[in-house]
Design a protein around this motif. Structure first.
Motif, PDB file in Angstrom:
ATOM      1  N   GLY A 270       0.841  -1.179   0.000  1.00 59.26           N
ATOM      2  CA  GLY A 270       0.000   0.000   0.000  1.00 59.26           C
ATOM      3  C   GLY A 270       0.880   1.233   0.000  1.00 59.26           C
ATOM      4  O   GLY A 270       2.090   1.124  -0.195  1.00 59.26           O
ATOM      5  N   PRO A 271       0.349   2.420   0.233  1.00 58.39           N
ATOM      6  CA  PRO A 271      -1.088   2.620   0.431  1.00 58.39           C
ATOM      7  C   PRO A 271      -1.832   2.546  -0.890  1.00 58.39           C
ATOM      8  O   PRO A 271      -1.223   2.645  -1.962  1.00 58.39           O
ATOM      9  N   GLN A 272      -3.120   2.347  -0.818  1.00 62.58           N
ATOM     10  CA  GLN A 272      -3.906   2.268  -2.034  1.00 62.58           C
ATOM     11  C   GLN A 272      -4.223   3.662  -2.571  1.00 62.58           C
ATOM     12  O   GLN A 272      -4.112   4.665  -1.864  1.00 62.58           O
ATOM     13  N   SER A 273      -4.638   3.713  -3.824  1.00 64.56           N
ATOM     14  CA  SER A 273      -4.867   4.992  -4.494  1.00 64.56           C
ATOM     15  C   SER A 273      -6.340   5.315  -4.678  1.00 64.56           C
ATOM     16  O   SER A 273      -6.669   6.363  -5.241  1.00 64.56           O
ATOM     17  N   ILE A 274      -7.255   4.464  -4.209  1.00 67.96           N
ATOM     18  CA  ILE A 274      -8.689   4.700  -4.418  1.00 67.96           C
ATOM     19  C   ILE A 274      -9.344   5.261  -3.161  1.00 67.96           C
ATOM     20  O   ILE A 274      -9.996   6.311  -3.205  1.00 67.96           O
ATOM     21  N   THR A 275      -9.206   4.567  -2.038  1.00 67.28           N
ATOM     22  CA  THR A 275      -9.751   5.047  -0.771  1.00 67.28           C
ATOM     23  C   THR A 275      -8.576   5.238   0.183  1.00 67.28           C
ATOM     24  O   THR A 275      -8.081   4.281   0.772  1.00 67.28           O
TER      25      THR A 275
END
Length: 696
Positions: free
Chosen positions: A435-440
């Motif tokens: 991560g971190p993710q890019s959507i939430t």
């Protein structure tokens, strides 16, 4: 000239019926509504403007992400559980399945559960199912020119994941004597339903993936495992998020692989909060290959070398000494680049190569006897070589071998067959996406980790061990690595917990697995963004003490807070006239009752400030008191309010909040890692807390 584009439509079929009839490829209608069609861009845009259209997006292609592991995880083979497990159906969306593998023997099985509504589709190399593999379907909506239009697995990936999740314990496991023992899945008596969505010629199409979700949900599977993915997309444009959402509505939890693009950050895939996103970790078994040198010295490295050496040693030469002088300057001979070596100098010899690996293919073409590949950054997993081969550390074993070659005129060596050894574990695999993710931004993904390094499981004889058509080795077992291999471990753990707690929701089972996971050994800083809550512990998950549950209304409120359109949410949940203004906006930094806590500091020079509101349900003892224990690094203040939870009965729900505060993070600090644990002296309910500062 305009080129026709494939577009998915996720809609209620109340509009443009003529257009749909003319250009439609496939309709989804068993578990949700929509269709896929040939459309020009302006036609897709026109449909997108319709009020009852959730989304229109182009069809893309995803890619697949691959015994001892179950013993290592402490999950026993319980004969007393067989009758219960046999009513569990694990659905897999993958490359197909091979019933030649002994993992799928149906001896002792009765007919499929009465809840099963699926069927078995036959075709080339696949004559039918049995009472173990009760369902098999394939999807090729693009009509790609494939040679075997059937559920048969000509890749091996699907057979491997299916046997990892629910392969039977019958038959000895092992790959040509390597990693021997009894191979079995986590829920060895569960049934399997395979949905083939991946083809060697085109990968795994969005339209096929969504069609498989539609069928699997309607067929009555209890758990879905998907070891594939692509670039993260907004949820209503992501077939994985759409399909798994509808599965969640029907009480089915979907386990997905996190991706194999580590150790880079921001590479995690399959990030919807209702998906259980799985990273790859190690077990305490590794595969080691030894090189015996002519001077009596030995050097150890890693590989899956199935070849048994003869009694005699082979001549040993380096790539540098085997240079093709007639083509001087073409490639790097020291690295054994293609075209840089002389066939006369290589033939019948073991060749020592510097570089990044995979030189075994070059040496095989030149009729070499084997390859020693010296790499500067050795991987933490083993690769099957196409000829006798081993990967060694260039700075240790590599120097020993190189010195020996240059100290004698008659260098000799032999590469011994791979053996299994023990090693410290668990740690996050280097290839596992972080991560971190890019959507939430404020939901930590991956969720947890599971064994995905050097996993022995079933395989298809329609594929070679390496996938190379020139490789003549075929086996019903193989050793593979990847988050693809981790994903079915978690799917099996989900099925295991569900067999004990059939009334628990997908979110409750997910919470149980996350809060009881084993914290990881951190080998590098990015691994804190790659392990999630830790490595699964299925047995502990049966009695987690507390559950972080998430209702459908909570998911809806979350989607509203994330800015998704009210009408689109209404269509996807099947509620006409839905309006986000009627939903109370969820409190807190992330707005959802997630078992982990994560915040990204934007802008990166800001002070740390976050509040997480949480609710936990007591599933431990009727009268119990839990006290909060916080572990936090310097520079991060964490307050839990209240810090004591007193339950007077089972299934009682209590709320608390977690307040994070701190000054701006130092320039050199990117991650702060902490944890919250609720403890009643019998249960430890742990949630990781991660603060991340994006790079400016």
């Amino acid at each position: 000239m305009n080129v026709l584009i494939f577009f998915f439509l996720f809609v209620f079929p109340l509009y443009s019926r003529q257009l749909a009839r003319e250009y439609k490829i496939h309709s989804y209608g068993k578990s949700f509504n929509g269709f896929v069609a040939h459309l020009l861009p302006h036609e897709a845009q026109k449909l997108l403007e319709e009020d009852n259209v959730v989304s229109v997006f182009p069809n893309t292609h995803n890619k697949i992400h691959t015994t001892r592991s179950w013993d290592y995880l402490g999950l026993p083979l319980r004969l007393s559980r067989h009758s219960v497990e046999s009513n569990i159906i694990v659905g897999l969306l993958d490359t197909g399945i091979s019933l030649d593998c002994p993992s799928f023997n149906d001896k002792g099985y009765g007919p499929p559960p009465s809840t099963w509504k699926g069927k078995c589709v036959t075709g080339p190399n696949f004559t039918g199912c049995n009472n173990k593999v009760i369902g098999a379907k394939f999807f090729n909506l693009q009509n790609a020119p494939v040679t075997n239009l059937s559920p048969a697995d000509d890749d091996g990936h699907g057979t491997h994941t299916a046997s990892t999740a629910a392969g039977g314990a019958g038959g000895g496991g092992g790959l040509d004597g390597i990693g021997g023992g009894t191979a079995r899945g986590g829920v060895a008596r569960a049934r399997i339903a395979m949905y083939k969505v991946c083809w060697s010629i085109m990968g795994c199409s969005d339209m096929d993936l969504l069609a498989a979700f539609d069928e699997a949900i309607a067929d009555g599977v209890n758990v879905i495992s998907v070891s594939l993915g692509g670039s993260p997309r907004m949820f209503f444009s992501d077939p994985m998020a759409i399909g798994s959402f509808h599965a969640m509505q029907r009480g089915i939890l979907t386990s997905c692989s996190a991706g194999n693009d580590g150790p880079s950050t921001m590479t995690v895939q399959n990030v919807a909060p209702w998906i259980l996103t799985v990273a790859a970790s190690s077990t305490d078994r590794r595969f080691s290959t030894v090189v015996a040198l002519g001077d009596g010295e030995k050097a150890a490295g890693m590989s899956i070398n199935t070849f048994t050496p003869g009694k005699n040693m082979y001549p040993l030469i380096s790539g540098e000494l085997a240079s093709n002088v007639s083509r001087d300057g073409y490639g790097n001979a020291s690295a054994c680049d293609y075209g840089s070596l002389s066939k006369e100098k290589v033939m019948g010899k073991i060749v020592y190569c510097l570089g990044t690996g995979n030189q075994d293919y070059v040496i095989k073409e030149l009729d070499g006897a084997g390859t020693i590949m010296a790499v500067e950054d050795p991987s933490d997993y083993s690769t099957t070589t196409i000829i006798p081969g081993v990967y060694v550390d260039a700075f240790s074993a590599g120097k020993t071998i190189d010195h020996y070659i240059n100290s004698t005129k008659n260098a000799q060596a032999v590469i011994l067959k791979t053996i299994s050894t023990r090693s410290p574990a668990p740690y996050v695999a280097s290839f596992s996406s972080r991560g971190p993710q890019s959507i939430t931004f404020n939901i930590l993904k991956p969720d947890l980790s599971a064994p995905g390094v050097d996993i022995l499981a079933g395989f298809s004889k329609l594929a070679t061990l390496t996938g190379d058509p020139k490789d003549n080795r075929r086996n019903v077992f193989n050793i593979l690595s990847g988050t693809s291999m981790a994903c079915p471990h978690v799917a099996a753990a989900v099925a295991y917990v569900k067999s004990f707690h059939p009334d628990w929701s997908p979110a409750a089972i997910k919470s149980a697995l996350m809060t009881t996971a084993t914290p990881m050994r951190i080998k590098d800083k990015t691994a804190e963004l790659g392990s999630g809550s830790g490595q699964i512990n299925p047995v502990r998950a049966l009695n987690p003490g507390l559950l972080y549950n998430i209702s459908m209304n909570s998911y809806i409120a979350f989607l509203c807070k994330e800015g998704y359109n009210s009408s689109s949410i209404g269509i996807i949940i099947g509620t006409k006239g839905f309006n986000c203004s009627t939903i109370d906006s969820p409190q807190g930094t992330d707005g959802i009752n997630y078992p982990s806590m994560h915040v990204q500091i934007v802008p990166s020079n800001s002070s740390i400030s976050a509040v997480f509101y949480r609710r936990v349900t007591n599933v431990g003892f009727g009268n119990s008191t839990y006290k909060a224990r916080v572990i936090a690094p310097e520079g991060l203040s964490i307050e839990v309010v209240p810090d004591t939870l007193k339950f007077s009965g089972l299934h009682q729900e209590l709320s608390f909040k977690v307040v994070l505060k701190g000054p701006p993070m130092p320039e050199e600090t990117k991650i702060l890692s902490a944890s919250l644990e609720w403890n009643d002296s019998k249960h430890r309910v742990r949630s990781p807390i991660v603060v991340y500062k994006p790079t400016l």
